[in-house]
Design an enzyme around this catalytic site. Sequence first.
Site, PDB file in Angstrom:
ATOM      1  NE  ARG A  50      -2.389   1.611   3.975  1.00 59.31           N
ATOM      2  CZ  ARG A  50      -3.347   1.505   4.980  1.00 59.31           C
ATOM      3  NH1 ARG A  50      -4.517   0.579   5.085  1.00 59.31           N
ATOM      4  NH2 ARG A  50      -2.382   1.193   6.094  1.00 59.31           N
ATOM      5  CE  LYS A 149      -1.950   5.050   6.979  1.00 59.41           C
ATOM      6  NZ  LYS A 149      -2.969   5.206   7.936  1.00 59.41           N
ATOM      7  CD  GLU A 182     -11.616   6.861   5.739  1.00 61.33           C
ATOM      8  OE1 GLU A 182     -11.234   5.665   5.728  1.00 61.33           O
ATOM      9  OE2 GLU A 182     -11.028   7.703   4.949  1.00 61.33           O
TER      10      GLU A 182
END
Length: 288
Positions: A50, A149, A182
Amino acid sequence: MIIYLDGTYVPREEAKVSVFDHGLLYGDGVFEGIRAYGGWIFRLEEHLDRMYDSALTIDLAIPISKLEMTEAIREVLRRNKLTDAYIRPIVTRGVGDLGLDPRKCANPTVIIIAVEWGAMYGDLYEKGLTAITVSVRRNAAAALPPNVKSLNYLNNILAKIEANCKGGDEAIFFDTNGYLSEGSGDNIFVVKNGVIVTPPTLNNLRGVTRNVVLECAADLGISVIERNMGYFDLYSADEVFVTGTAAEVGPIVTIDGRKIGNARPGPVTRQLMSAFQAATRSSGTPID
């Protein structure tokens, strides 16, 4: 504390970056949060995949390979004599000038920090969390994809500030279309009539812990549906919980002052909390 900084292992007080680093100036970079349990680094490969995908998306060339990053992470843990830890690898764009152009940054900065950090919410895993839906909207995927991220976490911080001001343990985001997204630092799940429902990951991070919980649910024979949701789904839920590397699996028992179910962590959530804890002790990348 020993920290990895651009190929060297230095004491915390010597781990310094330039004030011209674009990670500091613009939040230009990527990071991961990873945990080690009992001498094993949990889902390290998925976390690094990721991080490298996030870097690829923002056209940031990480100067070391995944294998080299893996060994550096293991070495940081060994040098700090840690078997249970929270690990933070960071890659910034590197030193540039006061302009935005990333081409001025010749060499990315690589940092790895590892610390002892227990369950993020302390005794709230037994009592349950209080959550607040916030007015701040999750970044639109067309503007800054939530699946990158990045070091720019101001969107998340603004949500956390609002939750703090309103007395919540956690913030709940909706996206720019009005759909449930989220938490400020975790994925969210709703349980209704024994079925788990969770938002699609276009408008929220593809969490590694989220994936583990989905695997645990499948093993337990619990049905999972991925679809868009709104306020109605939250307020009428039997159970709500959040997942993340730092948070692990956290039950939410009130939202905006409304009780969720019987205002205690529910049976499905408890099953998944236990299954997740078991998963963290049964696999991983060895530190030694």
